[in-house]
Design a protein around this motif. Structure first.
Motif, PDB file in Angstrom:
ATOM      1  N   MET A 170       7.981  -0.980   2.419  1.00  0.00           N
ATOM      2  CA  MET A 170       7.307  -2.248   1.989  1.00  0.00           C
ATOM      3  C   MET A 170       5.743  -1.901   1.823  1.00  0.00           C
ATOM      4  N   GLY A 171       5.192  -1.314   2.757  1.00  0.00           N
ATOM      5  CA  GLY A 171       3.751  -0.889   2.937  1.00  0.00           C
ATOM      6  C   GLY A 171       3.194  -0.019   1.890  1.00  0.00           C
ATOM      7  N   SER A 172       4.347   0.624   1.129  1.00  0.00           N
ATOM      8  CA  SER A 172       3.898   1.468   0.080  1.00  0.00           C
ATOM      9  C   SER A 172       3.849   0.673  -1.317  1.00  0.00           C
ATOM     10  N   MET A 173       4.283  -0.546  -1.292  1.00  0.00           N
ATOM     11  CA  MET A 173       4.093  -1.425  -2.346  1.00  0.00           C
ATOM     12  C   MET A 173       3.730  -2.785  -2.504  1.00  0.00           C
ATOM     13  N   GLY A 188       9.662   5.656  -7.070  1.00  0.00           N
ATOM     14  CA  GLY A 188       8.473   6.091  -6.441  1.00  0.00           C
ATOM     15  C   GLY A 188       7.357   4.934  -6.150  1.00  0.00           C
ATOM     16  N   GLN A 189       6.499   4.674  -6.919  1.00  0.00           N
ATOM     17  CA  GLN A 189       5.376   3.693  -6.844  1.00  0.00           C
ATOM     18  C   GLN A 189       6.024   2.348  -7.073  1.00  0.00           C
ATOM     19  N   GLY A 190       5.597   1.161  -6.581  1.00  0.00           N
ATOM     20  CA  GLY A 190       5.947  -0.156  -6.828  1.00  0.00           C
ATOM     21  C   GLY A 190       5.718  -0.246  -8.418  1.00  0.00           C
ATOM     22  N   PRO A 191       6.230  -1.361  -8.967  1.00  0.00           N
ATOM     23  CA  PRO A 191       6.049  -1.520 -10.434  1.00  0.00           C
ATOM     24  C   PRO A 191       4.488  -1.991 -10.686  1.00  0.00           C
ATOM     25  N   LEU A 192       4.021  -3.009  -9.903  1.00  0.00           N
ATOM     26  CA  LEU A 192       2.707  -3.306 -10.214  1.00  0.00           C
ATOM     27  C   LEU A 192       1.591  -2.143  -9.638  1.00  0.00           C
ATOM     28  N   ASP A 205      -2.298   4.143  -3.450  1.00  0.00           N
ATOM     29  CA  ASP A 205      -2.405   5.289  -4.508  1.00  0.00           C
ATOM     30  C   ASP A 205      -3.057   6.541  -4.049  1.00  0.00           C
ATOM     31  N   HIS A 206      -2.355   7.564  -4.104  1.00  0.00           N
ATOM     32  CA  HIS A 206      -2.967   8.862  -4.025  1.00  0.00           C
ATOM     33  C   HIS A 206      -2.971   9.988  -4.846  1.00  0.00           C
TER      34      HIS A 206
END
Length: 426
Positions: free
Chosen positions: A353-356, A396-400, A4-5
């Motif tokens: 994949m690495g972003s979520m 954008g961000q993954g759900p969790l 998270d940024h």
């Protein structure tokens, strides 16, 4: 595990204005997610960390679905050599880098800004641990890292403002002293089980056992694995745009891994450690000992002799194993940071994949708990990659990750907007 940024905040650094790199990760990620301008150099740096985290997710999936040891040949498989223990070490190291990003980058936040960051990290830790406690109820045939991950974050809160040299010193102390505490606890405390995933029911009925599991006796004992998180925090405080820093990460990591492995092999095979282990643990065959050395144990490492503390096997929680995992993690991270931008575009699925990782790791655990758990490794990876790329482009961000970061942002904003914050950890 969440990446998270947050958007730049005037109160982020208290009354001090840091250099651009201090706010870079936040500004770049926020801009790229919301259609604004972005700092290409900082975005590339974050992409390198995401790619490393995606590679760790790939490795952890392989560890859970592919054979690590070839019984017929009596040696580790390629997956066992590459990923066993090393993928989870890379996960935790990248988590430290991410904590450095959200707490100011190269210049840590100060004053109320740091207070807000610390409370937001505590909220993040609680949310991740809760997800781990709930998924543990499914009884998957793997050891879930999320509850331990939450503890790593909690233990990192006092370290968020610490300088690089002291973070590296802390990493060394955890790596050298932590294994002795873990050894003592496993040898002295009756009935400990290092291979259970704590659940919310366990926490309600026996919180002390859960605390011991997370801190000392579990599969990822925090008082030893903090070596990875401290090192990651230190790396995240460095100028990761610098070619010199990137090359040093690769060289130092490779040297550390070789030193740990070589020292362990010397102690085992030249100084008599292997024979001493065999004499003290007669129920284990030579091949079984070799399996522990190469890919780690199927259960707790025996405490029959202190010679077990020179074994470098994954999840043996020895100093040699921790330093080998850390060296490998630094090397992989440095290599992904060195990847040219043109090549990074080819790694889009891995970066996505690495972003979520929290979303995909939880999905992996749910998958292993279902009737479809025997599906091939590559089926899972292709599904993860497709979902990650499509979701990142559309949402954008993954759900969790979105749920956890929203909670953390709410806590952070609430602290920043209060007129006074007596009693908060500063």
């Amino acid at each position: 595990m969440t990446e998270d940024h947050p958007r730049p905040d005037p109160a982020r650094h208290g009354s001090r204005s840091g250099p651009a790199d201090g706010q870079g990760p936040s500004a770049a990620a926020s801009a790229s997610s919301h259609g604004g301008g972005e700092d290409i150099r900082v975005t590339r740096r974050v992409a390198g960390v995401d790619a490393a985290r995606g590679f760790a997710l790939l490795g952890m999936t392989a560890v859970h679905t592919v054979d690590l040891w070839n019984d017929e040949a009596g040696r580790a498989t390629l997956s066992g050599l590459l990923f066993s223990g090393k993928s989870s070490a890379l996960f935790v190291t990248c988590a430290g880098v991410s904590l450095a990003f959200v707490s100011g980058g190269r210049v840590p936040s100060v004053g109320r800004g740091m207070v807000a960051v610390r409370w937001s990290v505590a909220a993040r830790a609680a949310a991740i641990a809760l997800i781990g406690l709930l998924t543990g109820l499914l009884g998957p045939a793997v050891d879930i890292i999320l509850v331990h991950y939450g503890m790593f974050f909690l233990l990192a809160i006092p370290l968020l403002g610490v300088r690089i040299r002291y973070l590296l010193l802390g990493s060394a102390l955890f790596a050298l002293l932590g294994p002795w505490l873990v050894w003592w606890s496993r040898a002295s405390l009756p009935g400990v089980d290092a291979y259970s995933s704590p659940t919310i029911a366990d926490l309600a009925t026996d919180p002390l056992a859960v605390a011991l599991d997370v801190l000392l006796t579990g599969y990822y004992p925090a008082l030893a694995w903090m070596a990875y998180l401290c090192a990651g925090l230190a790396v995240g405080r460095m100028d990761l745009r610098s070619l010199r820093v990137q090359v040093r990460l690769v060289l130092v990591g490779a040297a550390l891994a070789c030193l740990a492995w070589g020292s362990s092999v010397l102690a085992l095979y030249a100084l008599g450690g292997y024979e001493a282990i065999g004499r003290a643990t007669p129920w284990m065959s030579g091949r079984s000992i070799e399996e522990v050395v190469a890919v780690g144990p199927d259960s707790q490492v025996p405490t029959t002799t202190l010679w077990w503390l020179v074994v470098p096997g994954p999840h043996t929680t020895t100093s040699f194993a921790l330093l080998l995992g850390l060296g490998t993690a630094l090397t992989v991270l440095g290599l992904f940071l060195l990847v040219p931008r043109a090549v990074t575009r080819l790694l889009t699925p891995l970066v996505a994949m690495g972003s979520m990782p929290l979303t995909l790791y939880t999905a992996h655990v749910l998958f292993l708990s279902s009737d479809a758990y025997e599906a091939p490794f590559w089926v899972q990876i292709v599904c993860f990659a497709l979902f990650a790329v499509l979701w990142r482009r559309s949402r954008g961000q993954g759900p969790l990750e979105n749920v956890v970061s929203s909670l953390a942002h709410q806590v952070r904003r609430r602290v920043l907007t209060r007129d006074a914050a007596p009693g908060l950890p500063g």
